[in-house]
Enzyme design. Structure first.
Site, short mmCIF file in Angstrom:
data_model
loop_
_atom_site.label_atom_id
_atom_site.label_comp_id
_atom_site.label_asym_id
_atom_site.label_seq_id
_atom_site.Cartn_x
_atom_site.Cartn_y
_atom_site.Cartn_z
N CYS A 69 0.83 -1.12 -0.01
CA CYS A 69 0.04 -0.12 0.03
C CYS A 69 0.80 1.21 -0.11
CB CYS A 69 -0.96 -0.10 1.20
SG CYS A 69 -1.82 -1.54 1.62
N ASN A 148 1.99 -0.68 5.43
CA ASN A 148 2.39 -1.24 3.89
C ASN A 148 3.18 -2.32 3.96
OD1 ASN A 148 3.21 -1.55 1.38
ND2 ASN A 148 4.93 0.22 1.55
N GLY A 149 2.76 -3.66 3.47
CA GLY A 149 3.35 -4.79 3.81
C GLY A 149 2.62 -6.16 4.17
N ARG A 397 18.87 2.78 -14.93
CA ARG A 397 19.29 2.05 -16.19
C ARG A 397 18.47 0.56 -15.76
NH1 ARG A 397 25.75 1.58 -16.32
NH2 ARG A 397 26.12 3.67 -17.39
#
Length: 641
Positions: A69, A148-149, A397
């Site tokens: 989240c 978040n997780g 990159r």
């Protein structure tokens, strides 16, 4: 479909599409087609994959909702509650790409002090999208949390709680708030998972925040102009909110207003080289990694795997395929018969695309290889920098093709992928490790590299995928796997050219999965030389990006770079090009503590730290410093001898 980003479905796709129409008869004959038993209880790779109509699972087998989240917390603001709510909701939109499935906010007013606090959440629903919204609350409703997780040991922790009051949700993250009630600041050290969270106490005003051990999930903290304390999943809300300082929240730490600042809770013994004494145990390495992958399959979600064709991602994919077949034979879920989807990306004819297709055919995945052009990559660079919030050259990159791939994967309905980040840091996989003079210096470099993951590979993997609302999981960075790899005697990680063992980087990991009687991978992939992701997608990508930068960045631009960018001044036109775009998205603030300070600097060769440059005298020349693996003389396509 976007031009250039065209899928190349593997050669067996037509056969697999036909197979998915076949009903599997659960007989001994069918089981023989699916797998053959081998010693030790494992199963050999299946050469035929079918699928049956999905069957219902019992309530006991239901998997709890898990989510990646976006969070934002503003603590001790001088704004009124109404103004703070509006400000928080407005800024929270800047991380909505991380959680497009739902929003939540909780605002607390401290009338005595004339302060207010807010905690907000944007949810990516992995399952059960109609419930489990955050913030979550303690049993007495006095504390709130935005997370978040995912927490893999949430069931075990729930059983440890003295207060067995039923949880309000089935979320794996709810155990954190109740654990904090009982264990206080020690709760972070008990968690097994990838997380970033903030807890707010409505009554005392105390705040507690923590980030997972190595920084798989991103989090930042800052100070508002009114003295308020800010936390967010990404820099964007802090920058837009006018924070006078912005910093990356350090992995393996918690912040507690009660104790007065940041405290390291993750203190593995392997940070000291003297602790890395374990003998070589290939079986333990293999079993621990399989367990780590299996743990991350606990959610019932549409998932896949990033398969670059390199060693690390190929092992992740192979273990997933074998675990699913084993699980089918043990539990009988027809869903496990469906081939897992795998995804790769590269320029037309790139080494990664070819290797990934070979691995997919060998292990039986439903593979999608996407191509992109150098121009499409260049066109995406500005968006990549905006979402990754960095100007590190290697990260941009490698992040560009990953960003492009994640978008295609999410469009196919996938919500979670597994990836191979972390093995090169823990097992000395980068080619510059060939120059390590001894095991002690090699181990010390591994410790530095693991400590820097939050700024580089973890940042790239998390933000390049979450830019499109796609979750990434990284089994090589499981805490148990870290202990196994980092506590092994570092002498076993040294490359010894021409020797019967350790003749290639990451020999330890390759040897652990070298089982000829039931091979995990084709030999040519198991023993393939390390290719950095930004190289493996096609060497023309880096060369093309450099050429474009040389065309648009003038000598005058380079001459003024020290004035415009006094912190981490770019020394190449590619670096100046990337930094200029970064500055357009994240201008320096007026206090010298803005977003530019969240990115480390210093010289590097093939992703080395600055310290490891001492290993080769030629690397002290700035002309020999580039993050590409081709700048190491032992690379098969080395730019220098």
């Amino acid at each position: 479909m976007c031009p250039g980003l065209s899928p190349i479905v593997d050669r067996n796709s037509a056969r697999r599409k036909h197979d998915t129409m076949v009903k599997i008869q659960l007989t001994a004959v069918a089981l023989g087609l699916l797998a053959r038993a081998i010693p030790g209880g494992a199963f050999a790779p299946a050469r035929w994959v079918g699928a049956a109509r999905r069957t219902a699972t019992s309530s006991q087998q239901r998997v709890e909702p898990m989510s990646m989240c976006g969070i934002l917390a503003i603590v001790d603001s001088k704004s009124t509650p109404d103004d703070l709510r509006l400000q928080t909701l407005t800024l929270q939109r800047l991380v909505r790409h991380r959680g497009p499935d739902g929003s939540g906010i909780h605002v607390v007013e401290d009338t005595a002090r004339g302060r207010a606090s807010a905690i907000a959440h944007e949810r990516l629903a992995i399952v059960d999208p109609l419930s489990g919204n955050q913030p979550l609350f303690s049993h007495d409703m006095h504390r709130s949390i935005a997370v978040n997780g995912e927490i893999y040991n949430h069931k075990e922790l729930k059983a440890e709680l003295k207060d067995q009051t039923p949880f309000r949700t089935a979320s794996d993250c709810e155990v954190i708030i109740h654990g904090y009630d009982e264990w206080g600041v020690d709760v972070a050290s008990k968690l097994d998972g990838d997380f970033a969270f903030v807890i707010l106490d409505d009554e005392s005003g105390e705040v507690y925040a923590a980030r997972d051990p190595v920084g798989v999930n991103s989090m930042y903290m800052g100070q508002g102009p009114d003295g308020s304390l800010w936390f967010a999943s990404e820099i964007k809300p802090l920058q837009q909110g006018g924070c006078i300082s912005i910093a990356s929240f350090p992995p393996g730490h918690y912040y507690s207003s009660a104790t007065g600042g940041l405290t390291r809770y993750y203190n593995p013994s392997w940070r000291e080289v003297s602790a890395a004494k374990n003998p070589l145990d290939l079986v333990h390495v293999r079993d621990t990694f399989i367990k780590s992958v299996e743990k991350r399959l606990m959610a019932d979600v549409p998932y896949g795997v990033f398969l670059s064709g390199g060693l690390d991602s190929s092992l992740v994919a192979s273990v997933i395929a074998r675990v699913r077949r084993k699980r089918f034979l043990e539990q009988g879920s027809a869903d496990d018969l469906k081939p897992v989807k795998s995804f790769s990306i590269g320029l037309e004819g790139s080494p990664d695309l070819a290797a990934a297709a070979k691995v997919s055919e060998f292990i039986g995945t439903e593979h999608y290889g996407f191509t992109f052009t150098v121009q499409e990559g260049i066109d995406a660079v500005s968006d990549v920098i905006y979402h990754l919030e960095t100007y590190d050259i290697t990260t941009i990159r490698a992040g560009t093709p990953m960003f492009l791939l994640a978008r295609k994967v999410k469009a196919m309905g996938i919500k979670m992928v597994m990836s191979g980040e972390g093995a090169d840091e823990t097992l000395a996989g980068y080619l510059y490790f060939h120059k390590a003079p001894n095991g002690t210096e090699l181990h010390e470099e591994c410790v530095r590299k693991v400590g820097d993951l939050a700024f580089y590979d973890c940042l790239r993997a998390n933000k390049a995928t979450m830019a499109h609302g796609l979750e990434v999981r990284v089994p090589f960075l499981d805490k148990e796997m870290l202990d196994v790899t980092m506590l092994t005697d570092p002498d076993y990680k040294l490359r010894k050219a021409g020797a019967p063992t350790q003749f290639v980087e990451k020999w330890l990991l390759r040897a652990a999965f070298d089982e000829p009687e039931a091979p995990w991978l084709p030999d040519e992939v198991l023993w393939r030389q390390k290719e950095q992701f930004s190289d493996g997608v096609g060497y023309d990508w880096i060369d093309g990006l450099k050429a474009h930068a040389a065309k648009v960045i003038s000598e005058d631009d380079m001459a003024s770079a020290p004035i415009r960018f006094p912190h981490n001044t770019p020394t190449t036109k590619e670096g100046c090009y990337i930094r200029t775009i970064f500055h357009s998205h994240f201008p320096n603030n007026d206090y010298g503590n803005g977003a530019e300070k969240t990115v480390p600097g210093g010289p590097s060769v093939a992703c080395s730290t600055a310290k490891a440059i001492e290993w080769d005298e030629s690397w002290s020349d700035p002309n020999n410093q580039d993050q590409s693996g081709r700048f190491v003389s032992t690379h098969d396509s080395a730019t220098r001898g």
